[in-house]
Design an enzyme around this catalytic site. Structure first.
Site, PDB file in Angstrom:
ATOM      1  N   LYS A  28       0.833  -1.209   0.000  1.00 14.59           N
ATOM      2  CA  LYS A  28       0.000   0.000   0.000  1.00 14.59           C
ATOM      3  C   LYS A  28       0.862   1.251   0.000  1.00 14.59           C
ATOM      4  CE  LYS A  28      -2.912   0.630   3.560  1.00 14.59           C
ATOM      5  NZ  LYS A  28      -2.669   1.918   4.255  1.00 14.59           N
ATOM      6  N   SER A 174       6.947   9.264  12.137  1.00 16.06           N
ATOM      7  CA  SER A 174       5.909   9.144  11.104  1.00 16.06           C
ATOM      8  C   SER A 174       6.483   9.273   9.708  1.00 16.06           C
ATOM      9  CB  SER A 174       4.834  10.220  11.320  1.00 16.06           C
ATOM     10  OG  SER A 174       3.991  10.257  10.186  1.00 16.06           O
ATOM     11  N   ASP A 327       1.778  -0.971  11.946  1.00 16.77           N
ATOM     12  CA  ASP A 327       0.449  -1.418  11.498  1.00 16.77           C
ATOM     13  C   ASP A 327       0.147  -2.863  11.910  1.00 16.77           C
ATOM     14  OD1 ASP A 327      -0.134   1.018  10.324  1.00 16.77           O
ATOM     15  OD2 ASP A 327       0.772   0.458   8.414  1.00 16.77           O
ATOM     16  N   ARG A 358      -6.157   2.200  17.990  1.00 13.41           N
ATOM     17  CA  ARG A 358      -6.030   0.737  17.841  1.00 13.41           C
ATOM     18  C   ARG A 358      -5.804   0.017  19.167  1.00 13.41           C
ATOM     19  NH1 ARG A 358      -2.896   0.589  11.944  1.00 13.41           N
ATOM     20  NH2 ARG A 358      -4.856   0.566  10.776  1.00 13.41           N
TER      21      ARG A 358
HETATM   22  C1  S3P Z   1       2.532   4.815   6.204  1.00 11.88           C
HETATM   23  C2  S3P Z   1       3.062   5.207   7.394  1.00 11.88           C
HETATM   24  C3  S3P Z   1       2.505   4.806   8.693  1.00 11.88           C
HETATM   25  C4  S3P Z   1       1.537   3.636   8.572  1.00 11.88           C
HETATM   26  C5  S3P Z   1       0.600   3.790   7.418  1.00 11.88           C
HETATM   27  C6  S3P Z   1       1.376   3.895   6.129  1.00 11.88           C
HETATM   28  C7  S3P Z   1       3.146   5.300   4.958  1.00 11.88           C
HETATM   29  O1  S3P Z   1       1.819   5.911   9.252  1.00 11.88           O
HETATM   30  O2  S3P Z   1       0.806   3.495   9.769  1.00 11.88           O
HETATM   31  O3  S3P Z   1      -0.293   2.701   7.336  1.00 11.88           O
HETATM   32  O4  S3P Z   1       2.873   4.731   3.888  1.00 11.88           O
HETATM   33  O5  S3P Z   1       3.929   6.256   5.042  1.00 11.88           O
HETATM   34  P1  S3P Z   1       2.608   7.043  10.101  1.00 11.88           P
HETATM   35  O6  S3P Z   1       3.550   7.682   9.187  1.00 11.88           O
HETATM   36  O7  S3P Z   1       1.540   7.996  10.567  1.00 11.88           O
HETATM   37  O8  S3P Z   1       3.243   6.316  11.237  1.00 11.88           O
END
Ligand code: S3P
Length: 449
Positions: A28, A174, A327, A358
């Protein structure tokens, strides 16, 4: 209920051994980035293995609204005719990112340094999530944001006409925030620098380099320092999206808790910024092995083999590992239920601001199903009951959160009584073939409508 339709109540019954091959969909995170960078480059990018889940389809639609020509050629093959860095058009309508925090935050970054205005919205889950973490650094570039109370969507971003480059220390671990700043930095002159104290998934840095941007990464006393040279000409690429380790987590964990199971999950990326769950499962005594370990497109890749694991034990999952499995905690907590002893998950405050809180969502459902869960603001502990000892037999809420829905469906495969999930429709955001794939392995999942 997802915004695409009615709620889909589901029941997951205990099943016989799971066996076979689980070809999980494309990653994803990488799918979102491939569409966005494809839209920002010059020429036609071809993407194979794109995840065709709702989150990514919403990003594809958004890229069209910003002027890119995005075409679905069938079978996971897509093309994107880019408009070039700084070439985004102003969308006519509101950009609806559905359930996707990654989609909205990355797209906000990508448009924030162009002289255009865009309004973003999402479903009830996304509209409850904090956007200040992204709009704060975007303001440093000169972008303005007006949203609802608490920095919530719907929100309008007025892009900076004359953006300044930024040096930004990301205050929370993040990848979404880091990526938003890097994407904004693409259309700022000079160098944009992002510093993260803890490494988060690095797909944006890798893919920017792949598209021809100059990106330097250095580990310093401050943390991981990423420097991007602004205003590059990005060049169209052919991208093969690897299969998603976060989706692989579900058949892997199901095989580990269902007696007699033996499942192969091929071609899973083991990028260390994503592989924390698999390390944790091995520490718990899970029979999980990497077969055919190799490198593909600069990433470590393996076929995961997961078998029923009769002697699982609880472990401490350290805060330093949180970003690499952020996740995966919902489904890890399910495996912890079938272990002996306590699994202690630390440094996981970010779980409270995902598609749902969560920790709260899992704790309530697990407790209802007969499991002891203790929690604090940034930690939670699950006391295992051991195989065959988990009552189940309750209806739990998925709260518009695909990973909560799938975690409880996996749990029901090994509880004494079935697990009922009030709404499985959010699963379509990230893993549209989940039910069919799990049924093929031998799971007994029924839709109750
Ligand atoms: C993601 C980063 C994560 C993850 C999300 C996908 C990404 O979030 O939880 O499902 O693709 O950069 P955070 O950056 O808020 O931790």
């Amino acid at each position: 209920m997802s915004r695409h339709g009615s709620p889909i109540p589901m029941t997951s019954h205990a099943c016989g051994p799971l066996s076979g091959i689980a070809n999980v969909p494309g990653d994803k995170s990488i799918s979102h980035r491939a569409l966005i960078l494809g839209a920002l480059c010059v020429g036609e990018t071809w993407i194979t293995g794109l995840l065709e889940g709702d989150d990514v389809l919403d990003t594809a639609q958004a890229m069209r609204a910003f002027g890119a020509c995005v075409t679905d050629h069938g079978g996971g093959v897509w093309s994107v005719q880019g408009v070039g860095v700084g070439g985004f058009a102003e969308p006519d309508g509101v950009i609806d990112c559905g359930n996707s925090g990654t989609g909205v935050r990355l797209i906000m970054g990508a448009m924030a340094t162009s002289p255009i205005t865009a309004t973003f919205t999402g479903d009830a889950s996304l509209n409850g999530r904090p956007m200040g973490r992204v709009t704060d650094p975007l303001a440093l570039f000169g972008a303005q944001a007006v949203g609802r109370h608490g920095g919530r969507l719907p929100m309008t971003i007025v892009g900076a006409a004359d953006p300044a480059p930024v040096r930004y220390m990301v205050p929370v671990p993040s990848a979404q925030v880091k990526s938003a700043v890097l994407l904004a930095g693409l259309n700022a002159p000079g160098q944009t620098v992002v510093i993260e104290k803890e490494a988060t998934r690095d797909h944006t840095e890798r893919m920017l380099q792949g598209f021809g941007a100059t990106v330097h990464v250095a580990q310093t006393d401050e943390g991981r320092v990423i420097t991007l040279d602004g205003q590059p000409e990005l060049i169209a690429q052919n991208i093969v999206v690897p299969r998603d380790p976060s989706s692989a987590a579900f058949p892997v964990c199901a095989a580990i808790i269902v007696p007699g199971s033996d499942v192969l999950v091929p071609n899973i990326g083991l990028n260390p910024t994503r592989a924390g769950l698999f390390t944790t499962l091995q520490e718990m005594g899970a029979d999980l092995t990497y077969e055919n370990l190799r490198e593909e497109g600069g990433e470590p890749v393996a076929d995961l083999r997961a078998r029923f694991s009769p002697n699982l034990r609880g472990v401490v999952v350290p805060p330093a590992r949180a970003a690499s499995m952020i996740d995966e905690y919902p489904v890890l907590s399910v495996v912890a239920v079938f272990a002996e002893g306590v699994t202690d998950m630390q440094g996981v405050k970010e779980l409270r601001v995902k598609e749902s809180d969560r920790i709260d969502a899992m704790a309530k459902g697990l407790r209802a199903a007969g499991v002891t869960v203790d929690e604090g603001p940034d930690w939670w502990q699950v006391t295992g009951l051991g195989h065959g000892e988990v009552p189940g037999g309750v209806t739990v809420e998925s709260r518009l959160d695909h990973r909560i829905a799938m975690a409880f469906v996996v749990m029901g495969m090994a509880t004494q009584q079935p697990m009922h999930v009030d709404d499985g429709s959010p699963i379509a955001t990230s893993f549209p073939v989940f039910e069919a794939l799990m049924a093929e392995l031998g799971a007994q999942i029924a839709r109750d409508c």
